[in-house]
Scaffold this motif. Sequence first.
Motif, PDB file in Angstrom:
ATOM      1  N   ARG A   4       0.826  -1.195   0.000  1.00  0.00           N
ATOM      2  CA  ARG A   4       0.000   0.000   0.000  1.00  0.00           C
ATOM      3  C   ARG A   4       0.867   1.255   0.000  1.00  0.00           C
ATOM      4  N   LYS A   5       1.938   1.264   0.805  1.00  0.00           N
ATOM      5  CA  LYS A   5       2.827   2.410   0.844  1.00  0.00           C
ATOM      6  C   LYS A   5       3.524   2.595  -0.495  1.00  0.00           C
ATOM      7  N   LEU A   6       3.951   1.496  -1.105  1.00  0.00           N
ATOM      8  CA  LEU A   6       4.616   1.565  -2.396  1.00  0.00           C
ATOM      9  C   LEU A   6       3.712   2.211  -3.428  1.00  0.00           C
ATOM     10  N   ASN A   7       2.437   1.855  -3.409  1.00  0.00           N
ATOM     11  CA  ASN A   7       1.516   2.425  -4.377  1.00  0.00           C
ATOM     12  C   ASN A   7       1.320   3.919  -4.139  1.00  0.00           C
ATOM     13  N   GLU A   8       1.245   4.339  -2.891  1.00  0.00           N
ATOM     14  CA  GLU A   8       1.076   5.754  -2.601  1.00  0.00           C
ATOM     15  C   GLU A   8       2.290   6.549  -3.065  1.00  0.00           C
ATOM     16  N   ASP A   9       3.466   5.969  -2.925  1.00  0.00           N
ATOM     17  CA  ASP A   9       4.680   6.693  -3.290  1.00  0.00           C
ATOM     18  C   ASP A   9       4.844   6.811  -4.797  1.00  0.00           C
ATOM     19  N   THR A  10       4.502   5.722  -5.530  1.00  0.00           N
ATOM     20  CA  THR A  10       4.759   5.724  -6.968  1.00  0.00           C
ATOM     21  C   THR A  10       3.572   6.222  -7.776  1.00  0.00           C
ATOM     22  N   GLY A  11       2.360   5.990  -7.271  1.00  0.00           N
ATOM     23  CA  GLY A  11       1.165   6.343  -8.041  1.00  0.00           C
ATOM     24  C   GLY A  11       1.045   5.533  -9.319  1.00  0.00           C
ATOM     25  N   SER A  12       1.667   4.371  -9.351  1.00  0.00           N
ATOM     26  CA  SER A  12       1.667   3.567 -10.574  1.00  0.00           C
ATOM     27  C   SER A  12       0.270   3.072 -10.906  1.00  0.00           C
ATOM     28  N   PHE A 315      -8.028  -0.276   1.582  1.00  0.00           N
ATOM     29  CA  PHE A 315      -7.651  -1.594   2.068  1.00  0.00           C
ATOM     30  C   PHE A 315      -8.407  -2.676   1.286  1.00  0.00           C
ATOM     31  N   ALA A 316      -7.641  -3.675   0.824  1.00  0.00           N
ATOM     32  CA  ALA A 316      -8.210  -4.691  -0.056  1.00  0.00           C
ATOM     33  C   ALA A 316      -9.387  -5.413   0.584  1.00  0.00           C
ATOM     34  N   GLU A 317      -9.284  -5.765   1.860  1.00  0.00           N
ATOM     35  CA  GLU A 317     -10.355  -6.520   2.519  1.00  0.00           C
ATOM     36  C   GLU A 317     -11.639  -5.696   2.595  1.00  0.00           C
ATOM     37  N   GLU A 318     -11.506  -4.388   2.850  1.00  0.00           N
ATOM     38  CA  GLU A 318     -12.694  -3.537   2.903  1.00  0.00           C
ATOM     39  C   GLU A 318     -13.312  -3.375   1.521  1.00  0.00           C
ATOM     40  N   ILE A 319     -12.474  -3.278   0.491  1.00  0.00           N
ATOM     41  CA  ILE A 319     -12.997  -3.174  -0.871  1.00  0.00           C
ATOM     42  C   ILE A 319     -13.768  -4.436  -1.235  1.00  0.00           C
ATOM     43  N   GLU A 320     -13.228  -5.595  -0.884  1.00  0.00           N
ATOM     44  CA  GLU A 320     -13.921  -6.853  -1.170  1.00  0.00           C
ATOM     45  C   GLU A 320     -15.233  -6.952  -0.386  1.00  0.00           C
ATOM     46  N   THR A 321     -15.233  -6.444   0.836  1.00  0.00           N
ATOM     47  CA  THR A 321     -16.459  -6.464   1.638  1.00  0.00           C
ATOM     48  C   THR A 321     -17.531  -5.583   1.013  1.00  0.00           C
ATOM     49  N   LEU A 322     -17.132  -4.396   0.536  1.00  0.00           N
ATOM     50  CA  LEU A 322     -18.096  -3.499  -0.106  1.00  0.00           C
ATOM     51  C   LEU A 322     -18.587  -4.102  -1.422  1.00  0.00           C
ATOM     52  N   ASN A 342     -13.214   5.351   5.209  1.00  0.00           N
ATOM     53  CA  ASN A 342     -12.103   5.622   4.295  1.00  0.00           C
ATOM     54  C   ASN A 342     -12.650   5.791   2.880  1.00  0.00           C
ATOM     55  N   ILE A 343     -12.604   7.014   2.355  1.00  0.00           N
ATOM     56  CA  ILE A 343     -13.169   7.282   1.034  1.00  0.00           C
ATOM     57  C   ILE A 343     -12.425   6.523  -0.058  1.00  0.00           C
ATOM     58  N   ASN A 344     -11.169   6.144   0.203  1.00  0.00           N
ATOM     59  CA  ASN A 344     -10.410   5.408  -0.805  1.00  0.00           C
ATOM     60  C   ASN A 344     -10.963   4.000  -1.021  1.00  0.00           C
ATOM     61  N   VAL A 345     -11.713   3.480  -0.061  1.00  0.00           N
ATOM     62  CA  VAL A 345     -12.387   2.189  -0.239  1.00  0.00           C
ATOM     63  C   VAL A 345     -13.481   2.335  -1.293  1.00  0.00           C
ATOM     64  N   ILE A 346     -14.222   3.445  -1.245  1.00  0.00           N
ATOM     65  CA  ILE A 346     -15.270   3.694  -2.243  1.00  0.00           C
ATOM     66  C   ILE A 346     -14.635   3.844  -3.624  1.00  0.00           C
ATOM     67  N   ALA A 347     -13.567   4.642  -3.691  1.00  0.00           N
ATOM     68  CA  ALA A 347     -12.886   4.862  -4.970  1.00  0.00           C
ATOM     69  C   ALA A 347     -12.317   3.554  -5.513  1.00  0.00           C
ATOM     70  N   GLY A 348     -11.716   2.742  -4.635  1.00  0.00           N
ATOM     71  CA  GLY A 348     -11.157   1.471  -5.064  1.00  0.00           C
ATOM     72  C   GLY A 348     -12.217   0.508  -5.556  1.00  0.00           C
ATOM     73  N   THR A 349     -13.403   0.554  -4.952  1.00  0.00           N
ATOM     74  CA  THR A 349     -14.497  -0.319  -5.382  1.00  0.00           C
ATOM     75  C   THR A 349     -14.985   0.068  -6.768  1.00  0.00           C
ATOM     76  N   LEU A 350     -15.063   1.376  -7.040  1.00  0.00           N
ATOM     77  CA  LEU A 350     -15.462   1.826  -8.379  1.00  0.00           C
ATOM     78  C   LEU A 350     -14.436   1.369  -9.415  1.00  0.00           C
ATOM     79  N   LYS A 351     -13.157   1.523  -9.110  1.00  0.00           N
ATOM     80  CA  LYS A 351     -12.123   1.078 -10.053  1.00  0.00           C
ATOM     81  C   LYS A 351     -12.194  -0.447 -10.240  1.00  0.00           C
ATOM     82  N   LEU A 352     -12.475  -1.162  -9.175  1.00  0.00           N
ATOM     83  CA  LEU A 352     -12.583  -2.618  -9.275  1.00  0.00           C
ATOM     84  C   LEU A 352     -13.743  -3.007 -10.184  1.00  0.00           C
TER      85      LEU A 352
END
Length: 477
Positions: A4-12, A315-322, A342-352
């Motif tokens: 998770r930290k790696l992704n925040e740093d690189t934005g890949s 967080f992956a587990e929260e995204i899967e739960t949503l 965590n609003i990033n869970v909502i955003a991650g679910t949309l991307k998923l």
Amino acid sequence: MSYRKLNEDTGSPVQDLGSPVRHVWNTNLYQLQQEAPSPRPVACARQPPGCPPCYGREFHGTLAQREAAALLDQDGSFLVRRSSAADSDFYTLSLRFGGQVKHYKLYYDGQHYVKDKRFDSVRELVADGLVTLYIEEKAGAFVQQMPSVSSYEKSPYMTLNRLKRRAVIARSLRKSADDRPELSSTYSLLDAEREATQLPPAAAAAAAYDRPHNFRVHTFKGLNWCEFCGNFLWGFTAQGVKCEDCGFSAHSKCSEKVPCDCCPDLKQLRGVFGIDLTTLVKAHRSPRPFVVDKCVEEMERRGLEAEGLYRVSGFAEEIETLKMALDRDGEQTDMSPEVYDNINVIAGTLKLYLRLLPIPLITFDAHPALISAARTYAFATLAQCKCVEDQKKGIRDALTLLPPAHLGTLKYLMEHLGRVAERHSVNKMTSHNLSTVFAPTLMPPPRDLSKCVGLPGMTYEICALETMISHQREVFS
């Protein structure tokens, strides 16, 4: 350093680490179906005597093979005839494919058929046959190997329904505990869920299921993919089989590899993730998938100023739960801050959701035209020419290739991303940053396109998306 930290740093954008779920569908066979010749009936100039009522202008009466071949001048052309042989008493479908004329005995019992599949018209029979012939010619070896090279544990079915299956296993374990008085008072559903999580996949299946699937040949409406191998269910009728108890869809050959783990509870939990977008909106009679509407509305309510929105992973587990909640509860899903702070869970679910679409939001038909518009603009920029208007016109023309459901959803999403970009001074997400994050999800390149010379990464996809975000009114007008 954590993922998770790696992704925040690189934005890949290439590997979205907010969810363990990757793209699970293989669109190669879908693209081949799109390339297959179209049926072209050769009409008889004058209706011959004794024309059966089940045939139309494509019936030519008594005709020899050589005469039929002379009338069929291009791939896909076909006609119906009665053989000129003295002892013949049947009808023949003559069809040109691959530069050769093929002849098939044609039958009618209220529906037209050559082998097992039944059709309401000869044209529908030919359309389905041309797709099958084309796929067998281009990918026959691949089709033969599909069931043997696929893994059930890594199948779309297991990938999309892992948490649902775990919940069903937990209920089964809890029910077993209820039958044992010494356990029922101390063994809670939470204990059962914890135990289900720790079971290996094979043991988990054995713990909850030992029931064969009730497969029946099925005609799928819209576009569908095999839940065992992930490949397209080609054709227009009887494309595969479907379990009448749990809804598992597969090619006939692939269904033979599916273990006895039918779980009828999943029938009510088929959900919305991993389903063709056009098929979904038609079923729900809505202009867009409700998942997109709910996620966008929640993010605009409380997340537009969140730093790194769409770049920072939830967080992956929260995204899967949503995801599981949206599949189960639909539009009634609670996405409030009290449940998902965590609003990033909502955003991650949309991307998923967008990433799991069998056909990307920007389809393979529109993709090359968008790339062409972006490439033209890039070369003109290098030559110091101003042609933004030409690029916008090229993108507008490309978007006409999108199905209505895809176009409407894309327009809605681009308007939302435009509002996110307007607050880039706070959330640090410019239109370029957003297009970099979304390009691999919205515009994954077709497999043959990725081999083209002069396609540096996703430069042109990012350029096209950035234009759509920054100039949405002109592009979607």
